[in-house]
Design an enzyme around this catalytic site. Sequence first.
Site, PDB file in Angstrom:
ATOM      1  N   ARG A  91     -40.616  19.257  37.328  1.00  0.00           N
ATOM      2  CA  ARG A  91     -40.884  19.796  38.670  1.00  0.00           C
ATOM      3  C   ARG A  91     -39.651  19.614  39.551  1.00  0.00           C
ATOM      4  O   ARG A  91     -39.344  20.432  40.403  1.00  0.00           O
ATOM      5  CB  ARG A  91     -42.082  19.082  39.301  1.00  0.00           C
ATOM      6  CG  ARG A  91     -43.425  19.435  38.688  1.00  0.00           C
ATOM      7  CD  ARG A  91     -44.569  18.786  39.454  1.00  0.00           C
ATOM      8  NE  ARG A  91     -45.862  19.109  38.846  1.00  0.00           N
ATOM      9  CZ  ARG A  91     -46.459  18.356  37.930  1.00  0.00           C
ATOM     10  NH1 ARG A  91     -45.891  17.248  37.517  1.00  0.00           N
ATOM     11  NH2 ARG A  91     -47.628  18.707  37.430  1.00  0.00           N
ATOM     12  N   HIS A 178     -46.680  13.967  43.021  1.00  0.00           N
ATOM     13  CA  HIS A 178     -47.158  14.958  42.041  1.00  0.00           C
ATOM     14  C   HIS A 178     -46.083  15.110  40.972  1.00  0.00           C
ATOM     15  O   HIS A 178     -45.327  16.063  40.943  1.00  0.00           O
ATOM     16  CB  HIS A 178     -47.406  16.289  42.748  1.00  0.00           C
ATOM     17  CG  HIS A 178     -48.037  17.332  41.875  1.00  0.00           C
ATOM     18  ND1 HIS A 178     -49.129  17.088  41.086  1.00  0.00           N
ATOM     19  CD2 HIS A 178     -47.725  18.642  41.678  1.00  0.00           C
ATOM     20  CE1 HIS A 178     -49.467  18.200  40.445  1.00  0.00           C
ATOM     21  NE2 HIS A 178     -48.624  19.152  40.789  1.00  0.00           N
TER      22      HIS A 178
END
EC number: 1.1.1.37
Length: 316
Positions: A91, A178
């Site tokens: 990510r 996250h």
Amino acid sequence: MTVQRKKISLIGAGNIGGTLTHMIALRELGDVVLLDISDGIPQGKALDIAESSPIDGFNVNITGTNRYEDIKNSDAIIITAGIARKPGMSRDDLLQTNAKVMKEVGENIKKYSPNAFVIVVTNPLDAMVSVVHKFSNLPTNMIVGMAGVLDSSRFRYFLASELNISVEDISAFVLGGHGDTMVPLINCASVAGVPLTQIIDMGLITQKKVDEIVERTRNGGKEIVDLLKSGSAYYAPASSAICMLESYLKDKRRILPCAAYLNGEYGVEELFIGVPVIIGKNGIEKILEVKMNDSEQEMFNKSVNSVRELVKSLGS
């Protein structure tokens, strides 16, 4: 009496944006503006979904556009714009590219919809919420990141599958960033009200299997990226954002794990990170401080440091 429909703007007409448009329409949550820089994509998806309305029986206006001025006076905005992960990417590899996109988005929210409740979905999530907040100048209770709802849903699904029971009976949530440092709280997980620790003691699941599920939850997004080979998850992320949106629009006051701005809570200053919050008509109405055991606290601190480093790497 005329009831004014809510205006919901979706910035980004990729897989998540298109799925969100359809879900909002089916639930009749409000009129939708679907915005994207790609000419024809938002218009085509908007028309396609609108043409299903006579069959599905929903009455909402769906507008596809390439112009930011069309998001003016939105009640809520969900941001999914940016590039998606490909196999082999983390990510965080998306950081610099998507930060530029978020700067533009934030500036336009400030210009056209400064009173909207904003949900950020773009990765790397925690850092992208910070960028949008910086350039939109939104109050911290009116901007939130979608991460924990999705991560918690994955955690619950994996537990339910292993236990062979209904997902409805699993309560569990995930804190922190996250990414690879997210913190699934075994301490707070329960099965039909029975603590997961007791379920382990009963022999219904082993600690080793729970540890494997925690690791699978951390890699939940990567697992789907590797399977799809081109693109990333979008059905579950869209459902997660809808859950948050509904809690705001309908003043449900649901307790949901989201990337929220901490200013002293959990001993963390001036950082967006995943914690349980109450979302109601005023946006984030309360941040809940959950007690963690020593190992969970250590993992949470590691997650905080990881997110802080990521935000710092963006510079000023």
